[in-house]
Design an enzyme around this catalytic site. Structure first.
Site, PDB file in Angstrom:
ATOM      1  N   HIS A 464      35.313  21.676  18.856  1.00 63.48           N
ATOM      2  CA  HIS A 464      33.782  21.492  17.579  1.00 63.48           C
ATOM      3  C   HIS A 464      34.878  21.897  16.633  1.00 63.48           C
ATOM      4  O   HIS A 464      35.381  20.801  16.261  1.00 63.48           O
ATOM      5  CB  HIS A 464      32.697  21.319  17.599  1.00 63.48           C
ATOM      6  CG  HIS A 464      31.951  21.286  17.534  1.00 63.48           C
ATOM      7  ND1 HIS A 464      30.845  20.615  16.920  1.00 63.48           N
ATOM      8  CD2 HIS A 464      31.792  21.590  15.454  1.00 63.48           C
ATOM      9  CE1 HIS A 464      30.503  19.978  15.540  1.00 63.48           C
ATOM     10  NE2 HIS A 464      31.332  20.623  14.528  1.00 63.48           N
ATOM     11  N   GLU A 465      34.891  22.737  16.471  1.00 64.78           N
ATOM     12  CA  GLU A 465      35.329  22.818  14.895  1.00 64.78           C
ATOM     13  C   GLU A 465      36.888  22.478  14.856  1.00 64.78           C
ATOM     14  O   GLU A 465      37.669  22.621  13.499  1.00 64.78           O
ATOM     15  CB  GLU A 465      35.516  25.023  14.890  1.00 64.78           C
ATOM     16  CG  GLU A 465      34.110  25.189  14.898  1.00 64.78           C
ATOM     17  CD  GLU A 465      33.043  24.493  13.964  1.00 64.78           C
ATOM     18  OE1 GLU A 465      33.707  24.283  12.643  1.00 64.78           O
ATOM     19  OE2 GLU A 465      32.173  24.323  13.521  1.00 64.78           O
ATOM     20  N   HIS A 468      37.092  19.064  13.545  1.00 62.04           N
ATOM     21  CA  HIS A 468      37.360  19.496  12.079  1.00 62.04           C
ATOM     22  C   HIS A 468      38.514  19.620  11.554  1.00 62.04           C
ATOM     23  O   HIS A 468      38.857  18.540  10.478  1.00 62.04           O
ATOM     24  CB  HIS A 468      36.059  20.351  11.344  1.00 62.04           C
ATOM     25  CG  HIS A 468      34.896  19.406  11.632  1.00 62.04           C
ATOM     26  ND1 HIS A 468      33.851  18.522  11.772  1.00 62.04           N
ATOM     27  CD2 HIS A 468      33.739  20.552  11.981  1.00 62.04           C
ATOM     28  CE1 HIS A 468      33.265  18.325  11.995  1.00 62.04           C
ATOM     29  NE2 HIS A 468      32.296  20.145  11.958  1.00 62.04           N
ATOM     30  N   GLU A 493      29.589  15.102  10.985  1.00 62.23           N
ATOM     31  CA  GLU A 493      29.914  15.965  12.809  1.00 62.23           C
ATOM     32  C   GLU A 493      30.621  14.859  13.854  1.00 62.23           C
ATOM     33  O   GLU A 493      30.735  15.882  15.192  1.00 62.23           O
ATOM     34  CB  GLU A 493      28.570  16.775  13.033  1.00 62.23           C
ATOM     35  CG  GLU A 493      27.694  17.064  11.294  1.00 62.23           C
ATOM     36  CD  GLU A 493      29.156  18.499  11.882  1.00 62.23           C
ATOM     37  OE1 GLU A 493      29.349  18.896  12.624  1.00 62.23           O
ATOM     38  OE2 GLU A 493      29.136  19.655  10.396  1.00 62.23           O
ATOM     39  N   TYR A 605      23.376  16.669  12.264  1.00 58.12           N
ATOM     40  CA  TYR A 605      24.102  16.880  13.450  1.00 58.12           C
ATOM     41  C   TYR A 605      23.462  16.180  14.562  1.00 58.12           C
ATOM     42  O   TYR A 605      23.957  15.862  15.237  1.00 58.12           O
ATOM     43  CB  TYR A 605      22.960  18.223  13.503  1.00 58.12           C
ATOM     44  CG  TYR A 605      24.016  19.317  12.245  1.00 58.12           C
ATOM     45  CD1 TYR A 605      24.871  20.124  12.982  1.00 58.12           C
ATOM     46  CD2 TYR A 605      23.348  19.842  11.687  1.00 58.12           C
ATOM     47  CE1 TYR A 605      26.042  20.321  12.646  1.00 58.12           C
ATOM     48  CE2 TYR A 605      24.048  20.665  10.953  1.00 58.12           C
ATOM     49  CZ  TYR A 605      25.743  20.877  11.254  1.00 58.12           C
ATOM     50  OH  TYR A 605      26.035  21.647  10.662  1.00 58.12           O
TER      51      TYR A 605
END
Length: 678
Positions: A464-465, A468, A493, A605
């Site tokens: 996930h991160e 980004h 997100e 989210y």
């Protein structure tokens, strides 16, 4: 790839506290002089070029972001304090600039002159003009002077209070102590990492409230009193922030009223995909109706498991299901119903293998290359990379810099997040300024017995991160205002949530796993159990998320203040269906999102999960490692950033408008179910 020199040097990380203070003041003075020049333009002198001086924003961000980043990662308290103080100055300056009526009028005049001249702007330039004028209106620059002064005062106080809230969060260093007997059930490799001390002829283990320390207690400590004590300490760890949040919410109500918005939530959502607070309420209410019966069924299942275990182990049973029961019995149920041992899974996920393997997957999927480089960062553990197109042949194939700061230490930011430290944009001479991103995490460190190991949750979070991070690296916009993750907050997100799916794909799990002793990948039966566990007790999991979103939107739409601690505890029990402690604790003091840019935005989210599920099911599910699909994703979603409407990017990627069918099918197995307000 031939060895190439990046066309842009990496950032420097050798600032002293004194330099941070000096630099921030110099940069503010330089920037103010530039805007003074814009503000002094005669109406007829206002053109797109005078607006495009907003490139100064990019230059300002490039210089200031690293300075205010130190507060999250530096080991020096003096440097963190200087960084915090710099952010306060910068925020105050930003508020001052946002209240410049002369600059706003120059923007309005430029917009009029552009239209009158018939000059053709490209779509991103048109969007820039539109957004700059809207920003001025949202800043209250249409208001009478007296109200503007009051607004500026309130905004500065709000900014200072939010910084203090964040500082307390980063510098929280509480702990809770247990005997070895009280820690029964917690994995030995976790316990071996806790500091020990002697007190009253007992050996006590000190457990911090950092995720790698405290979460294993929630999941594995057999004694319910241990879990209760740990959870209550965790919930109470930032009580100091509760009065700050009271003040923040009061200030936001007053600001919204001055700006002629019904509520702060209406002000915030105006520039998001959802458009207004009423649509948020509709979305959350609709989702709660669908999730409530599923959550009740999940709770009943786990409550029976609790009753059975309490009878076997001699613990009293009062028929209630508590906050400190959820993670423990959730993993117990998964272990018993699927025979899935999370501790065994963890043995296959050493950090030294997973991190490079996940990077390799992103490289393959998006046709890029990470090249590790040497140099001074803010800490010796930080890994630094230059990032290039896969088959880079010239310096123009450079994409940017990436930093990975993965392990916990004192006073470091305590969760996982990515900072877009330096934006990408086109400079006045038409050459490109390249971005820099930093991923900060808190993975478990090695213990005396084992190397550093990840939980599967850690691995999914990394996917996930890192999503980004690549969003920030691969975006190519004309203006920094639209670069990378500078998209609507309720979409930001979605790309990373979509990429979490890679952590549940069998062939990906095979690729990233390697047992720390045997070097064998996860066996097929363990992978199958892991995948089956994904939506087990999903009702309770998403109701917990729904509680945060509901609290957030309620405190930002209510017209009057209330006892926010009482509200936190009552709403949590009502929405998430689990009981809290007898004495209400100020858990809202640790709700960092509410002061960190997600105010009236936590709903995003789940709102963005709808888009994430649709993107994955429609495009990537057939072959999540296909570079052709990765190229489609890069071009349609990552490259444009916020330079166009997010809905347009989704339509291009999906080949149609988005819908909620994939999301509802994931949760409820009903392909015909739909969610309100998309």
């Amino acid at each position: 790839m031939t060895k190439l020199t990046p066309p842009q040097a990496p950032a420097t990380w050798t600032h002293t506290p004194e330099q941070v203070t000096t630099l921030i003041n110099e940069l503010i003075a330089k920037d103010r002089a530039l805007w003074d020049k814009v503000g002094s333009l005669r109406p007829e002198e206002c053109t797109f070029e005078s607006l495009a001086i907003s490139r100064a924003d990019a230059e300002m961000e490039t210089e200031t972001e690293p300075l205010i980043f130190y507060q999250n990662v530096s080991t020096s308290k003096e440097l963190r304090d200087a960084s915090n103080a710099a952010e306060v100055l910068l925020r105050e300056y930003g508020i001052e600039m946002s209240m410049r009526v002369d600059v706003y009028q120059a923007k309005v005049n430029a917009e009029k002159n552009i239209k009158a001249s018939g000059r053709k702007l490209n779509p991103e330039e048109e969007r820039l003009v539109e957004k700059l004028v809207l920003d001025g209106k949202r800043a209250g620059l249409d208001l009478p002077e007296e109200e503007r002064k009051e607004l500026e005062k309130l905004k500065k106080e709000l900014s200072q209070t939010c910084v203090e809230f964040s500082k307390n969060f980063n510098e929280e260093n509480g702990r809770v102590s247990f005997t070895l007997e009280e820690l029964k059930g917690v994995p030995e490799d976790v316990i071996s990492g806790y500091p020990k001390r002697e007190e009253d002829k007992k050996t006590l283990y000190d457990v911090t409230f950092k995720t790698p320390d405290i979460f294993p207690l929630f999941k594995f400590a057999e004694n319910p009193e241990t879990r209760r004590k740990a959870y209550e300490g965790y919930d109470d760890r930032l009580a100091v922030n509760a009065p700050l949040l009271d003040r923040i919410l009061d200030l936001r109500r007053r600001i919204a009223k001055l700006l002629r918005y019904p509520t702060w939530a209406d002000y915030v959502t105006e520039v998001k995909m959802v458009k207004d607070a009423a649509n948020v309420h509709t979305f959350l209410d609709d989702l709660q109706k669908k999730l409530h019966p599923v959550g009740l069924k999940d709770r009943e299942t786990l409550l029976k498991l609790k009753e059975k275990e309490h009878a076997e182990k001699g613990y009293s049973f009062d028929g209630a299901f508590y906050l400190w029961d959820y993670r423990y019995y959730d993993q117990k149920f998964i272990q018993s119903s699927l025979d899935l041992d999370e501790k065994l899974v963890k043995e296959y996920l050493p950090v030294s293998v997973i991190v490079p393997q996940i990077i390799q997957i992103y490289q393959h999927l998006l046709s890029i290359k990470f090249v590790e480089i040497k140099g001074d960062a803010w800490h010796s553990e930080v890994q630094q990379y230059s990032v290039w197109k896969k088959d880079a042949k010239t310096p123009e194939d450079f994409l940017g810099y990436c930093y990975l700061d993965l392990f916990p230490r004192t006073a470091k930011y305590s969760h996982a997040a990515v900072w877009g430290l330096i934006p990408g944009y086109l400079k006045p001479d038409e050459t490109r300024h390249y971005p820099t991103v930093a991923m900060v995490a808190n993975l478990a460190k090695p213990t005396p017995d084992r190397p550093a190991l990840m939980t599967h949750d850690d691995a999914v979070t990394f996917f996930h991160e890192f999503g980004h991070a690549v969003h920030g690296l691969l975006s190519r916009t004309q203006f920094s205002k639209f670069h990378g993750t500078s998209v609507a907050r309720d979409f930001v997100e979605a790309p990373s949530q979509m990429l979490e799916n890679w952590g549940w794909e069998p062939k990906v799990l095979k690729k990233i796993s390697s047992h720390y002793e045997t070097q064998q990948p996860l066996p097929d039966d363990l992978i199958e159990k892991l995948i089956k566990s994904r939506y087990v007790n999903a009702g309770l999991f998403y109701l917990r998320q729904l509680f945060f979103a509901t609290y957030d939107i309620k405190v930002h739409t209510d017209k009057d203040s209330t006892d926010y601690t009482q509200l936190w505890n009552e709403l949590r029990e009502d929405v998430s269906l689990v009981k809290g402690p007898k004495k209400p604790l100020p858990g809202q003091g640790s709700f960092a999102h509410i002061t960190g840019g997600y105010d009236a935005g936590y709903y995003g989210y789940m709102y963005s999960l709808v888009f994430a599920a649709d993107m994955y099911a429609t495009v990537f599910k057939k072959d999540p490692l296909d570079p052709a699909l990765g190229d489609k994703y890069r071009k349609s979603i990552l490259v444009p950033g916020g330079s166009r409407e997010e809905l347009d990017s989704l339509k291009e990627f999906l080949g149609r408008p988005p819908n909620a069918e994939a999301f509802m099918k994931e949760l409820f197995g009903d392909s015909k179910a739909s969610s309100a307000n998309l």
